[in-house]
Structure formats: C-alpha cells, structure tokens
Design a protein around this motif. Sequence first.
Motif, PDB file in Angstrom:
ATOM      1  N   SER A 186       0.853  -1.189   0.000  1.00 22.21           N
ATOM      2  CA  SER A 186       0.000   0.000   0.000  1.00 22.21           C
ATOM      3  C   SER A 186       0.885   1.234   0.000  1.00 22.21           C
ATOM      4  O   SER A 186       2.100   1.146   0.214  1.00 22.21           O
ATOM      5  N   ALA A 187       0.257   2.382  -0.233  1.00 22.62           N
ATOM      6  CA  ALA A 187       0.981   3.649  -0.193  1.00 22.62           C
ATOM      7  C   ALA A 187       0.023   4.748   0.234  1.00 22.62           C
ATOM      8  O   ALA A 187      -1.143   4.763  -0.181  1.00 22.62           O
ATOM      9  N   SER A 188       0.512   5.656   1.052  1.00 21.08           N
ATOM     10  CA  SER A 188      -0.273   6.816   1.475  1.00 21.08           C
ATOM     11  C   SER A 188       0.088   7.996   0.576  1.00 21.08           C
ATOM     12  O   SER A 188       1.207   8.505   0.637  1.00 21.08           O
TER      13      SER A 188
ATOM     14  N   GLU B  18      -0.267  11.815  -0.746  1.00 23.41           N
ATOM     15  CA  GLU B  18      -0.591  13.137  -0.224  1.00 23.41           C
ATOM     16  C   GLU B  18      -0.828  14.105  -1.365  1.00 23.41           C
ATOM     17  O   GLU B  18      -0.151  14.042  -2.399  1.00 23.41           O
TER      18      GLU B  18
ATOM     19  N   LEU C  36      -9.667   9.126  -2.126  1.00 22.80           N
ATOM     20  CA  LEU C  36      -8.463   9.446  -2.885  1.00 22.80           C
ATOM     21  C   LEU C  36      -8.864   9.921  -4.283  1.00 22.80           C
ATOM     22  O   LEU C  36      -9.706   9.311  -4.932  1.00 22.80           O
TER      23      LEU C  36
ATOM     24  N   GLU D 222      -5.164   6.566   0.961  1.00 23.52           N
ATOM     25  CA  GLU D 222      -4.378   5.335   0.887  1.00 23.52           C
ATOM     26  C   GLU D 222      -4.759   4.581  -0.388  1.00 23.52           C
ATOM     27  O   GLU D 222      -5.912   4.585  -0.807  1.00 23.52           O
TER      28      GLU D 222
ATOM     29  N   ARG E  38      -4.063   0.663  -2.230  1.00 20.57           N
ATOM     30  CA  ARG E  38      -3.520  -0.679  -2.017  1.00 20.57           C
ATOM     31  C   ARG E  38      -3.991  -1.596  -3.134  1.00 20.57           C
ATOM     32  O   ARG E  38      -4.917  -1.260  -3.878  1.00 20.57           O
TER      33      ARG E  38
ATOM     34  N   ASP F  22      -7.758  -2.098  -4.773  1.00 18.86           N
ATOM     35  CA  ASP F  22      -8.587  -0.883  -4.762  1.00 18.86           C
ATOM     36  C   ASP F  22      -9.161  -0.597  -6.146  1.00 18.86           C
ATOM     37  O   ASP F  22      -8.496  -0.831  -7.175  1.00 18.86           O
TER      38      ASP F  22
END
Length: 259
Positions: free
Chosen positions: A26-28, A30, A196, A247, A249, A252
């Motif tokens: 996963s990645a957050s 911004e 997102l 987030e 992942r 998704d």
Amino acid sequence: MSSATLTVTALHRYPVKGLSPEPLASASLEAGRYFPGDRLFAIENGPSGFDPAAPVHQPKIKYLMLMRNEALARLRTRYDDATGVLSIHDGDREAARGDLGTREGRLAIEAFFRRFVAKELRGPPKVLTAPEGYRFTDSRSGFISLINLASVAAIEARVGAPVDPLRFRGNLHVTGLPAFAELDLVGAELVTEAGLRLKVTKRIVRCAATNVDPATGQRDLAIPEALQKTLGHADCGIYAEVVAAGEVRGGDVLRVVPG
C-alpha cells in the motif's frame, strides 16, 4: 468512460532512478506530492549541473539510466527508509552497501558504479539526493505513473514476445480498461470510495528503456518502434497528480470521473 473503473493490481516504488523496483502492499498518497519513496536518488553520470539548493528538472541522460545503461537491470537493489542504507546485489552476491545519508556511504556506492559501468561514464558517478519537494522523475509532472496491463498485453501481440509490465517502471499497475484506453483519460479524475482523487495529467511517451528486459538486462525488444509503427505514437501509461489524499492498495477500485 464515465462508468469505467480501474482496479489496482500492484504498486511499486523506485527509490533510485534507473535501479530496481520495490513492490509495496500500500501507499499513502498526499495531495500535491510524489509517490512515496519514489525517485529519491539518482546517480549522476559526470557533472550534471544539478543544484540541490535550487533544483531544476534535468534530462535523464545526465544520470545513469536504463535507456543507455541497460546493465543496471541486472542489479537488485533495496533501500531501507529507516536506516538510509542502499544495498546492491549483482547475482547472488552483495556487491555494495552504503548509507546514502553519509559521505562514506555515498562514496561506497559511487565506487561500485565506477567499476560496474566504467566504460559508460562521462565523469565520476555521484549519488544525488532529491531535496524536499523534488524528485528525479523523467517528467516534471510525473507525480504518479499508472500502467494499464491491457496495453502491455497488446504490446506483446505487436512485438511477438512476452513483455514484463516492469519494463514500464510504473507506480501503479491497473486493469479494467481496454488496451490504450488510459491515453484518453487526460483531464479525468480517478477516485476511490475512500476519497483518494488522482487527476490524470498526461500520457507517457516511451523511450528505449522499455526495450531492456528487467530480469536479464538484455536489450531484446523494440517497443517504442513497434508502438510508433502500429499506432502512430509511442505512448503507454499515464501520469497523474494527487488532488485529494488517501491510501491506495492492491485491489482498490478507481472510478473514472470525466474532466
């Protein structure tokens, strides 16, 4: 395209420009920022003029990169965020290790590349670190890159050989669209249920780096040429910017909202 959806099947980051990918669960993301941990470093191939105090986007030819230095694909690298250590494996052996946050560590990595690509250097190799708000991406607007796996499959048919999606060095692999339909999404937003939002900014023009097998380092295909011959362009994949954080992942779903 308003009802179209994409499913994320894989995530990758490339901490050092030109070196190997690191898969992520996963990645957050911004708003207004780059893909986490991506293109944090580059290996300067002789003096590039890059100034970390006043960073200006430089052509990738100024760094070690797969388009010219295909042997890089033989290496398996790992960057540890917690320690700042980059390890480089060539085959089964660890060929180099260094803390990129220290002068000694950078010198160890630079010494390795002086040996590894000695005949391809235009000057001393130097580890460059991206300052805050900057990354060593090929494009000034290359915040997040997405690769449509249907397009990769279509390229396989055009070149008559298997094509590893990692040749395209994208951050997100996605399914759900017809081949090359991602190219028509410029201006649209990709939105998850969690909020997102990614705005598609441009198509990715492919270079000779995609001709290099990421497993062997052999230059064995002619992908941009095949695209140009059959489609009239060399585009595959898209860049997007993060307009609302969230987030992401594997698994998704991204809903396409026309621009």
